[in-house]
Design a protein around this motif. Structure first.
Motif, short mmCIF file in Angstrom:
data_model
loop_
_atom_site.label_atom_id
_atom_site.label_comp_id
_atom_site.label_asym_id
_atom_site.label_seq_id
_atom_site.Cartn_x
_atom_site.Cartn_y
_atom_site.Cartn_z
N THR A 16 26.21 50.45 -58.11
CA THR A 16 25.05 51.33 -57.94
C THR A 16 25.39 52.55 -57.11
O THR A 16 25.02 53.68 -57.45
N ILE A 17 26.11 52.34 -56.02
CA ILE A 17 26.49 53.46 -55.15
C ILE A 17 27.42 54.43 -55.89
O ILE A 17 27.24 55.65 -55.84
N LEU A 18 28.40 53.88 -56.61
CA LEU A 18 29.32 54.74 -57.36
C LEU A 18 28.59 55.46 -58.50
O LEU A 18 28.84 56.64 -58.75
N GLY A 19 27.69 54.74 -59.18
CA GLY A 19 26.94 55.37 -60.26
C GLY A 19 26.06 56.50 -59.75
O GLY A 19 25.96 57.57 -60.38
N LEU A 20 25.41 56.29 -58.60
CA LEU A 20 24.57 57.33 -58.02
C LEU A 20 25.40 58.54 -57.61
O LEU A 20 24.99 59.70 -57.81
N ALA A 21 26.59 58.29 -57.06
CA ALA A 21 27.47 59.39 -56.67
C ALA A 21 27.90 60.22 -57.89
O ALA A 21 27.92 61.46 -57.83
#
Length: 217
Positions: free
Chosen positions: A105-110
């Motif tokens: 989720t964090i990588l996707g949001l970035a």
């Protein structure tokens, strides 16, 4: 019990580190999907941005989390049966998949912010909702993967069972996430978040209660 859970989580973590192609494959999916959207639409409107983010999150969860039980062989499951209990095993899977989905989720949001711009007025609100959404999606698909692991058509069964369960949660997540695109905090945010948390707790309880019956099979 805690020692068994920690050991099983470490086992899954080591397997994920050794089989890095699965992690990289999911990251490539996120990057390629977002880049194609960027080439077609540029920087989309707020509602489109929000909808695309959750659609990508859904497919990331299906590809990254739903395989947790599907990759366990029968002989390995028998070995786990001799060294750990059913609740230890299902809780370790839930914890590991939650951690994995939070990273995704964090990588996707970035990647979304990098390629599709940042339309968020309240970044930390959306970040918290995204993490909470990834938490809930991973719980549902881990539980469904445990059920489907006992069937022959495993992957298709996860999709069939997951559709009616995941749609209400996705609609609620999209509605909550819309608040982060407004400059002021709207009313009703706390109630919707509590409803989402209650749904996640219900999934955990169902997994802990029902998985021992599958474990004996």
């Amino acid at each position: 019990m805690a020692n068994h859970i920690i050991t099983l989580v470490k086992k899954d973590l080591l397997l994920e580190i050794r089989q890095q192609y699965s992690l990289y494959g999911v990251l490539l999916y996120i990057a390629s999907t977002t880049f194609v959207v960027y080439l077609i639409m540029g920087q989309p409107e707020n509602e489109v941005w929000n909808a695309l983010f959750w659609v990508v999150q859904l497919f990331v969860c299906v590809n990254g989390v739903a395989k947790s039980f599907l990759q366990e062989q029968k002989g390995r499951m028998l070995y786990f049966y001799t060294i750990a209990g059913a609740r230890d095993f299902i809780l370790s899977k839930l914890i590991f998949n939650v951690l994995l989905m939070l990273v995704m989720t964090i990588l996707g949001l970035a990647i979304f912010l990098l390629l599709l711009g940042n339309p968020l007025e309240q970044f930390f609100t959306f970040f918290g909702v995204a993490c909470l959404g990834g938490f809930g999606l991973s719980l549902i698909f881990t539980f469904l993967s445990a059920i489907a692991a006992k069937a022959q058509q495993q992957a298709s069964l996860v999709a069939v069972m997951g559709f009616p369960l995941i749609i209400p949660q996705l609609l609620l997540l999209v509605k909550i996430a819309k608040i982060a695109f407004a400059p002021i905090v709207q009313t009703g945010l706390t109630q919707m978040i509590l409803l989402l948390v209650a749904f996640d707790i219900l999934v955990i309880l169902l997994a802990v209660i029902l998985f021992p019956f599958l474990w004996k099979d």
